[in-house]
Design a protein around this motif. Sequence first.
Motif, mmCIF file in Angstrom:
data_model
loop_
_atom_site.group_PDB
_atom_site.id
_atom_site.type_symbol
_atom_site.label_atom_id
_atom_site.label_comp_id
_atom_site.label_asym_id
_atom_site.label_seq_id
_atom_site.Cartn_x
_atom_site.Cartn_y
_atom_site.Cartn_z
ATOM 1 N N PRO A 1 0.048 43.756 7.284
ATOM 2 C CA PRO A 1 -0.079 45.085 7.894
ATOM 3 C C PRO A 1 1.251 45.762 8.213
ATOM 4 C CG PRO A 1 -0.297 43.409 9.567
ATOM 5 C CD PRO A 1 -0.010 42.685 8.292
ATOM 6 N N PHE A 2 2.339 45.326 7.586
ATOM 7 C CA PHE A 2 3.644 45.955 7.804
ATOM 8 C C PHE A 2 3.994 46.817 6.587
ATOM 9 C CE2 PHE A 2 3.517 41.850 9.956
ATOM 10 C CZ PHE A 2 3.845 42.199 11.254
ATOM 11 N N ASP A 3 3.029 47.582 6.116
ATOM 12 C CA ASP A 3 3.187 48.322 4.867
ATOM 13 C C ASP A 3 3.469 49.798 5.123
ATOM 14 O OD1 ASP A 3 0.654 48.443 5.975
ATOM 15 O OD2 ASP A 3 -0.301 48.951 4.083
ATOM 16 N N THR A 4 4.017 50.443 4.121
ATOM 17 C CA THR A 4 4.250 51.888 4.097
ATOM 18 C C THR A 4 3.534 52.449 2.876
ATOM 19 O OG1 THR A 4 6.405 51.652 5.188
ATOM 20 C CG2 THR A 4 5.986 53.704 3.992
ATOM 21 N N TRP B 1 -1.479 55.168 12.005
ATOM 22 C CA TRP B 1 -0.419 55.487 11.071
ATOM 23 C C TRP B 1 0.629 56.370 11.724
ATOM 24 C CZ3 TRP B 1 -0.292 53.112 6.442
ATOM 25 C CH2 TRP B 1 -1.465 52.494 6.021
ATOM 26 N N GLU B 2 1.849 56.166 11.321
ATOM 27 C CA GLU B 2 2.975 56.994 11.777
ATOM 28 C C GLU B 2 3.467 57.832 10.599
ATOM 29 O OE1 GLU B 2 7.543 56.498 13.467
ATOM 30 O OE2 GLU B 2 6.276 54.733 13.103
ATOM 31 N N PHE B 3 3.356 59.165 10.733
ATOM 32 C CA PHE B 3 3.774 60.064 9.672
ATOM 33 C C PHE B 3 5.299 60.088 9.601
ATOM 34 C CE2 PHE B 3 5.106 64.442 8.555
ATOM 35 C CZ PHE B 3 4.716 64.435 7.222
ATOM 36 N N LEU B 4 5.831 59.874 8.387
ATOM 37 C CA LEU B 4 7.282 59.828 8.190
ATOM 38 C C LEU B 4 7.824 61.138 7.624
ATOM 39 C CD1 LEU B 4 7.724 56.189 6.809
ATOM 40 C CD2 LEU B 4 7.933 57.006 9.166
ATOM 41 N N HIS B 5 7.364 61.529 6.444
ATOM 42 C CA HIS B 5 7.858 62.784 5.870
ATOM 43 C C HIS B 5 6.910 63.244 4.776
ATOM 44 C CE1 HIS B 5 9.389 60.580 2.339
ATOM 45 N NE2 HIS B 5 9.843 59.686 3.201
ATOM 46 N N PRO C 1 1.368 48.110 13.137
ATOM 47 C CA PRO C 1 0.690 46.818 12.920
ATOM 48 C C PRO C 1 0.200 46.129 14.171
ATOM 49 C CG PRO C 1 3.048 46.514 12.859
ATOM 50 C CD PRO C 1 2.829 47.990 13.100
ATOM 51 N N PHE C 2 0.334 46.748 15.341
ATOM 52 C CA PHE C 2 0.041 46.040 16.590
ATOM 53 C C PHE C 2 -1.401 45.535 16.632
ATOM 54 C CE2 PHE C 2 -1.448 46.106 21.022
ATOM 55 C CZ PHE C 2 -0.559 45.200 21.582
ATOM 56 N N LEU C 3 -2.352 46.357 16.203
ATOM 57 C CA LEU C 3 -3.764 45.971 16.275
ATOM 58 C C LEU C 3 -4.051 44.766 15.385
ATOM 59 C CD1 LEU C 3 -6.565 46.720 17.399
ATOM 60 C CD2 LEU C 3 -6.898 48.150 15.378
ATOM 61 N N ALA D 1 9.809 37.795 4.295
ATOM 62 C CA ALA D 1 9.255 38.694 3.257
ATOM 63 C C ALA D 1 8.606 39.919 3.877
ATOM 64 C CB ALA D 1 8.247 37.916 2.418
ATOM 65 N N TRP D 2 7.975 39.789 5.028
ATOM 66 C CA TRP D 2 7.374 40.936 5.694
ATOM 67 C C TRP D 2 8.429 41.912 6.215
ATOM 68 C CZ3 TRP D 2 3.049 37.467 7.782
ATOM 69 C CH2 TRP D 2 1.826 37.846 7.237
ATOM 70 N N SER D 3 9.528 41.373 6.695
ATOM 71 C CA SER D 3 10.529 42.240 7.337
ATOM 72 C C SER D 3 11.406 42.966 6.318
ATOM 73 C CB SER D 3 11.394 41.411 8.273
ATOM 74 O OG SER D 3 12.079 40.388 7.556
ATOM 75 N N THR D 4 11.531 42.453 5.091
ATOM 76 C CA THR D 4 12.401 43.100 4.101
ATOM 77 C C THR D 4 11.628 44.163 3.333
ATOM 78 O OG1 THR D 4 11.862 41.324 2.527
ATOM 79 C CG2 THR D 4 13.862 41.095 3.839
#
Length: 453
Positions: free
Chosen positions: A159-162, A204-208, A236-238, A450-453
């Motif tokens: 869940p750390f996706d964009t 979701w957090e809107f970026l651009h 991803p908190f939930l 792998a999740w953080s990169t």
Amino acid sequence: MMHLAFLLLIIFTDGSSSDKVCSYQDVVDYLNLTADNSAFKMTRPVLDYKHPTVVQLDIVLYAILAVIEKTQTFIPFVWAVMEWSNERISWDPDQFCGITQVSVPKEMLWKPDLFIYEMIQKDDSPQNPYMYVSYDGTVTYEEDMKVVSTCKMDVHKFPFDTQRCSISVGSAIHCIEEIRLLPFSNSSRATKFSRDVLKTQGEWEFLHLTVTRYNFTFDNRMWENLAYNFTMKRRPFLHVTNFMLPILFFLILDLASFFIADHRGEKLGFKVTVLLAISVLLLILNDILPSMSNKTPLIATYCIVIFALMLLSLLETILVTYLMEKDSASQEKLRLRDDRDDKHDTVKIENTEEKRQTCCSCVCKALDDEKQDELLPLAQEVNNSIQSLESNALLLILEQLKELQNTLNLLLGCRQEGGKSGHWAARINRAFFIFYVTTVSLFLSLIFTAWST
């Protein structure tokens, strides 16, 4: 006299013009915009068909309603503004008290046939029934839309996706020679407007927002399209608190189960319970992730590897329990054999004592019954019989010692064989615990990297 009359006429004329009352209906009547007049809505509003109609489009993100990974669906609520020129419409604002803009029903004028390529469901939100018409022929139409669109999502880092989802807008039948599409705002301005009016984002957090223009050719004709690319990052908190942390806690519980005694059945039941809990969480994951993906999601790898390690730990516990039970059965068999041999030795010793007592009593009776003159020969015979009995007793004791030695050797061999099972169980348990802790530490480090990169 004539000059005075002319001056008065000018004054009265200016006064009457200043008191003139105008309405929007006057403009509509002047333009002959009626529901029955089809001249304004049948064809593209140009005086020369070679002139393309320039349509300026602006889309602003108002809300992110849903992003559904399972069906690869992106549902935003957007505010769309279209602007184009109608060459058949114009008026002088000075003739209508300075009126520069009127609103008319959208069914009365021609409208560009723009549509969204990714849209998979008809818009059911309330429609704006009017459009604005300016004195120079500029027509402006604003509409709020709930867009149910398809989006190719990459859930590899869930869940750390964009995610990046696009809305492509173009004409259905008019090619680039007939309709030109231009963005009203550039990417930075569209992003700023979207952040200012954005009401809800959910998880979701809107970026651009990126605006691009591209052309494509089909059947020897070229169409011009505008693509609005929305980039958003998941919060991803939930998913971390409801899914990933429980699995990690179950893994820690499985590690802690190594400190439970192996000879009891609680350890095996505990591991089976933890494994079933992991299986329930895997069913929840199945409802979230799409059925097909280009790359295996890292969260699926996370769950499968942990599930496999816990399954391997369960199999190791079954093996160790089997060896411990085998050792316990050998110890029990040896204990029963010791008890049986002890009883057998006790019986033999009692029989020997009875024989010796019987022999002595016989000798004593013979001494009492014989005459005094026969005492010496009888005494010699008694001594000879006693010596023979003692030699027989010594031979019997020697045979018993040999049997006891054989029994002890057999018991020691059985105990060594039985102790091997327990020894191997302890060594397997210790080696697997070291392997388990090392593998878990290495895997968690790699997966979180792998999740953080």
